[in-house]
Design an enzyme around this catalytic site. Sequence first.
Site, PDB file in Angstrom:
ATOM      1  N   GLY A  22      60.157 -69.872  -5.697  1.00 11.40           N
ATOM      2  CA  GLY A  22      58.853 -69.406  -5.922  1.00 11.40           C
ATOM      3  C   GLY A  22      57.583 -69.968  -4.935  1.00 11.40           C
ATOM      4  O   GLY A  22      56.649 -69.835  -5.349  1.00 11.40           O
ATOM      5  N   SER A  23      58.090 -70.354  -3.781  1.00 14.53           N
ATOM      6  CA  SER A  23      57.075 -70.825  -3.172  1.00 14.53           C
ATOM      7  C   SER A  23      56.183 -69.592  -2.345  1.00 14.53           C
ATOM      8  O   SER A  23      54.950 -69.804  -2.130  1.00 14.53           O
ATOM      9  CB  SER A  23      57.870 -71.414  -1.696  1.00 14.53           C
ATOM     10  OG  SER A  23      58.791 -70.682  -0.951  1.00 14.53           O
ATOM     11  N   ASN A  24      56.633 -68.501  -2.398  1.00  7.81           N
ATOM     12  CA  ASN A  24      56.009 -67.200  -1.968  1.00  7.81           C
ATOM     13  C   ASN A  24      54.873 -67.099  -3.161  1.00  7.81           C
ATOM     14  O   ASN A  24      53.902 -66.708  -2.914  1.00  7.81           O
ATOM     15  CB  ASN A  24      56.791 -65.859  -1.738  1.00  7.81           C
ATOM     16  CG  ASN A  24      57.315 -66.254  -0.233  1.00  7.81           C
ATOM     17  OD1 ASN A  24      56.606 -66.070   0.677  1.00  7.81           O
ATOM     18  ND2 ASN A  24      58.624 -66.416  -0.043  1.00  7.81           N
ATOM     19  N   LEU A  33      68.830 -56.153  -7.814  1.00 11.38           N
ATOM     20  CA  LEU A  33      68.061 -54.662  -7.280  1.00 11.38           C
ATOM     21  C   LEU A  33      67.593 -53.854  -8.365  1.00 11.38           C
ATOM     22  O   LEU A  33      68.061 -53.851  -9.530  1.00 11.38           O
ATOM     23  CB  LEU A  33      69.468 -53.608  -6.878  1.00 11.38           C
ATOM     24  CG  LEU A  33      69.949 -53.950  -5.290  1.00 11.38           C
ATOM     25  CD1 LEU A  33      70.997 -53.107  -5.257  1.00 11.38           C
ATOM     26  CD2 LEU A  33      68.649 -53.748  -4.458  1.00 11.38           C
ATOM     27  N   ASN A  57      57.929 -55.923  -1.169  1.00 10.14           N
ATOM     28  CA  ASN A  57      58.908 -56.870  -1.316  1.00 10.14           C
ATOM     29  C   ASN A  57      58.932 -57.610   0.099  1.00 10.14           C
ATOM     30  O   ASN A  57      58.415 -57.114   1.134  1.00 10.14           O
ATOM     31  CB  ASN A  57      60.355 -56.235  -1.198  1.00 10.14           C
ATOM     32  CG  ASN A  57      61.281 -57.394  -1.159  1.00 10.14           C
ATOM     33  OD1 ASN A  57      61.476 -58.248  -1.668  1.00 10.14           O
ATOM     34  ND2 ASN A  57      62.433 -57.138  -0.373  1.00 10.14           N
ATOM     35  N   MET A  68      66.172 -61.301  -6.936  1.00 10.41           N
ATOM     36  CA  MET A  68      67.291 -61.467  -6.458  1.00 10.41           C
ATOM     37  C   MET A  68      68.301 -60.148  -7.092  1.00 10.41           C
ATOM     38  O   MET A  68      69.405 -60.187  -7.158  1.00 10.41           O
ATOM     39  CB  MET A  68      68.180 -62.633  -6.344  1.00 10.41           C
ATOM     40  CG  MET A  68      67.433 -63.399  -5.187  1.00 10.41           C
ATOM     41  SD  MET A  68      67.472 -62.608  -3.561  1.00 10.41           S
ATOM     42  CE  MET A  68      66.919 -64.092  -2.519  1.00 10.41           C
ATOM     43  N   HIS A  79      61.262 -59.910   3.012  1.00  8.03           N
ATOM     44  CA  HIS A  79      62.644 -60.159   3.322  1.00  8.03           C
ATOM     45  C   HIS A  79      62.763 -60.953   4.619  1.00  8.03           C
ATOM     46  O   HIS A  79      61.857 -60.849   5.330  1.00  8.03           O
ATOM     47  CB  HIS A  79      63.145 -59.078   3.575  1.00  8.03           C
ATOM     48  CG  HIS A  79      64.595 -58.916   3.873  1.00  8.03           C
ATOM     49  ND1 HIS A  79      65.625 -59.298   2.894  1.00  8.03           N
ATOM     50  CD2 HIS A  79      65.415 -59.158   4.957  1.00  8.03           C
ATOM     51  CE1 HIS A  79      66.719 -59.427   3.491  1.00  8.03           C
ATOM     52  NE2 HIS A  79      66.792 -59.313   5.046  1.00  8.03           N
TER      53      HIS A  79
HETATM   54  C1  GAR Z   1      62.340 -65.800   0.580  1.00  6.63           C
HETATM   55  O1  GAR Z   1      62.563 -66.225   1.851  1.00  6.63           O
HETATM   56  C2  GAR Z   1      62.378 -64.253   0.370  1.00  6.63           C
HETATM   57  O2  GAR Z   1      62.087 -63.738   1.656  1.00  6.63           O
HETATM   58  C3  GAR Z   1      63.884 -64.076   0.173  1.00  6.63           C
HETATM   59  O3  GAR Z   1      63.887 -65.018  -0.851  1.00  6.63           O
HETATM   60  C4  GAR Z   1      63.168 -66.459  -0.574  1.00  6.63           C
HETATM   61  C5  GAR Z   1      62.488 -66.710  -1.859  1.00  6.63           C
HETATM   62  O4  GAR Z   1      61.720 -67.923  -1.616  1.00  6.63           O
HETATM   63  N1  GAR Z   1      64.105 -62.895  -0.563  1.00  6.63           N
HETATM   64  C6  GAR Z   1      65.042 -62.061   0.003  1.00  6.63           C
HETATM   65  O5  GAR Z   1      66.200 -62.690   0.565  1.00  6.63           O
HETATM   66  C7  GAR Z   1      65.478 -60.731  -0.731  1.00  6.63           C
HETATM   67  N2  GAR Z   1      66.259 -59.809  -0.127  1.00  6.63           N
HETATM   68  P1  GAR Z   1      60.870 -68.284  -2.705  1.00  6.63           P
HETATM   69  O6  GAR Z   1      61.481 -68.318  -4.211  1.00  6.63           O
HETATM   70  O7  GAR Z   1      60.421 -69.872  -2.462  1.00  6.63           O
HETATM   71  O8  GAR Z   1      59.743 -67.451  -2.630  1.00  6.63           O
END
Ligand code: GAR
Length: 199
Positions: free
Chosen positions: A11-13, A91, A106, A89, A108
Amino acid sequence: MKFAVFASGNGSNLQAIIDAVKAGNIKAELAMVFSDNRKAFALERAKVAGIPTLCLVRKDYATPQSYDRDIVIHLKDAGIDFIVMAGYMKLLTPFFIKEFPNKIINIHPSLLPSFKGMQGIKDAFTYGAKVTGVTVHFVDDKMDHGPIIAQETVKIEEGETLAGLEEKIHKVEHVIYPKAVALFAEGRLKISGRRVDVK
Ligand code: GAR
């Protein structure tokens, strides 16, 4: 406008988005954090920030359709207008996407259409790409495919480690994603075919 963030892991985003909402840079209410994973650290981040959470686990449902149907009911009950996927993660089913047309975005960790899938950073690294990056896009019924909102490149330097590259990618994500969410919330993204223009 109310929105939900979907996250399966760290969940850093999500954190970058929470911070941007708090700073007044995203003019919408982050009204729900949803996860498919009870152990997701994203749920902790939401609780600390005082954001309502919902966690539903796929294995408690007979089919992907019944799972998504239940999630949609909760989203509609909460008055959610749009959805931000941040490391979710699973679909989404076509049913889910039809319920929120052009209202799901989203992020990516590659320059789409290259390196789709679950391991975008690792796949670019092991392929030997010299440049990769980050893409923010609308979600449609194909994986990592919808119209592109924003992209930024990240160089893979000689001697770079995978961990180093991951760190660089995440740093870019945490800047590019809150900006894209802000544009969406302000109604400034106009889709025509595959093109997205910023008004
Ligand atoms: C992020 O790097 C995001 O781009 C990726 O998962 C990570 C989640 O990090 N998403 C995918 O690969 C989607 N296909 P986070 O939980 O620290 O935000």
